[in-house]
Write an enzyme that holds these catalytic residues in place. Structure first.
Site, PDB file in Angstrom:
ATOM      1  N   ARG A 257       0.427  -5.478  15.819  1.00 43.94           N
ATOM      2  CA  ARG A 257      -0.104  -6.145  14.690  1.00 43.94           C
ATOM      3  C   ARG A 257       0.348  -7.572  14.446  1.00 43.94           C
ATOM      4  NH1 ARG A 257      -2.069  -2.397  16.290  1.00 43.94           N
ATOM      5  NH2 ARG A 257      -2.538  -0.491  15.444  1.00 43.94           N
TER       6      ARG A 257
ATOM      7  N   GLU B 127       0.537  -5.012   6.231  1.00 45.63           N
ATOM      8  CA  GLU B 127      -0.405  -5.336   7.409  1.00 45.63           C
ATOM      9  C   GLU B 127      -1.155  -6.969   7.144  1.00 45.63           C
ATOM     10  OE1 GLU B 127      -2.953  -3.429   9.954  1.00 45.63           O
ATOM     11  OE2 GLU B 127      -1.603  -1.600  10.175  1.00 45.63           O
TER      12      GLU B 127
ATOM     13  N   SER C  89      -5.544  -0.141   6.672  1.00 44.86           N
ATOM     14  CA  SER C  89      -4.249   0.173   6.917  1.00 44.86           C
ATOM     15  C   SER C  89      -3.326  -0.651   6.030  1.00 44.86           C
ATOM     16  CB  SER C  89      -3.847   0.631   8.079  1.00 44.86           C
ATOM     17  OG  SER C  89      -4.532   1.881   8.681  1.00 44.86           O
TER      18      SER C  89
END
Length: 339
Positions: free
Chosen positions: A164, A334, A238
């Site tokens: 990520r 995130e 998420s």
């Protein structure tokens, strides 16, 4: 290049958080980026690049010039002996691209179906799901430097992809705009079926060798069952990364709680399921003001209807402290916090 002032960004972020952009410029083609760079008023001002708004938390009004990227177009660029090369504009919705490749008989992106956001945002986050990451299918991208106005092309090595993560979150953060992305779809195609939820579908259906369309349909069904639709309940998908720990850390956590969900990595480390850690701390369904933890998936924070960015941040920090207090693990968000 279309310029708007005093724009409420509530409709431009999937969390549905209110924030005013003093200036919003619509980027419909690569030349628009150069027009911004050369603009006497906006050229030297700080910039904030906005794609689908699916990976941001707007904590306050945005004083930087917001560049809303809407560059379109999808095409099969090249057919090689070992791969199809597909190119898409940065403003194309990611799922639209995945669905297009399936319809065109170009398999390889099916595991990444239904991920929110745009094509241009995908490399920034190195999006991933169900055993596949963008870097596994990446060829190259084009962009424009926001200081010089010059175009550039980066391959996967120069993008410095991580979990990520990418160079666009570090050295190039706020300094460039991605305009087009090219993806490499391998020939012959091989399905990625290692993820547990997909294995369960194989067992349930008896389809030992599903094709790309079947995997695409399964992934869409799984995501819809687990994750809320941003059009119905505001969210950024998420919210926390799955933490990666050493074998020693993993053994220590298992000794204290043998039910912890964990996955071995190729380098010997272990990835822990952040959603499980949060759920184990009792956060599922809890709220702070207008922000809450989704009842079906503790990894997702949601807007109950009138949340503000500050409430989302307060909830996220409380979850981080709770998980650290019990497991000694610090969860990393995130989404990008703006403000």
């Amino acid at each position: 290049m279309r310029i708007e002032t005093a724009v409420n960004l509530r409709a431009w972020n999937t969390f549905g958080l209110p924030a005013i952009a003093q200036t919003l410029i619509h980027i419909d083609e690569e030349a628009d980026v150069r027009r911004v760079v050369d603009h006497p008023e906006f050229g030297r001002a700080p910039k904030f690049v906005l794609g689908g708004g699916s990976n941001i938390v707007l904590a306050r009004d945005v004083s930087a010039v917001v560049l809303k990227v809407a560059i379109g177009g999808i095409r099969l660029l090249e057919t090689r002996g070992d791969a199809f090369i597909v190119e898409a504009g940065a403003g194309v919705p990611w799922h639209e691209l995945v669905a297009w490749t399936i319809e065109q008989g170009l398999p390889g992106l099916e595991n990444l179906a239904l991920i929110p956001g745009t094509v241009g945002a995908a490399p920034v986050q190195n999006i991933g799901a169900y055993g596949l990451e963008l870097q596994d299918r990446f060829e190259s991208l084009d962009g424009v430097d926001l200081v010089t106005g010059r175009g550039f092309t980066l391959d996967g090595r120069l993008c410095r992809f991580g979990y990520r993560d990418s160079v666009f979150k570090h050295e190039l953060a706020g300094k460039s705009v991605i305009t087009r992305v090219r993806l490499r779809l391998p020939r012959p195609w091989r399905p990625e079926l290692g993820y547990l939820d997909l294995q369960r579908r194989i067992e349930e259906t008896g389809l030992a060798a599903p094709d790309a369309r079947q995997i695409f349909d399964w992934v869409c069904q799984i995501r819809r069952a687990k994750l809320p639709d941003p059009a119905v309940i505001g969210n950024a998908g998420s919210f926390f990364k799955n933490p990666v720990v050493t074998p020693e850390q993993c053994r220590d956590i298992i000794a204290r709680d043998p039910h912890v969900v964990h996955y071995p990595m190729d380098d010997g480390s272990f990835k822990l399921a952040a959603g499980w850690l949060i759920d184990a701390c009792g956060w599922k369904g809890k709220t702070v003001g207008g922000a809450g933890v989704y009842e079906k998936q503790a990894l997702v924070l949601v807007n109950r209807g009138d949340a503000r960015g500050a409430e989302v941040i307060t909830l996220a920090r409380a979850i981080q402290e709770s998980v650290y207090g019990r497991f000694g693990i610090r969860l990393e968000p995130e989404p990008v916090v703006v403000g």
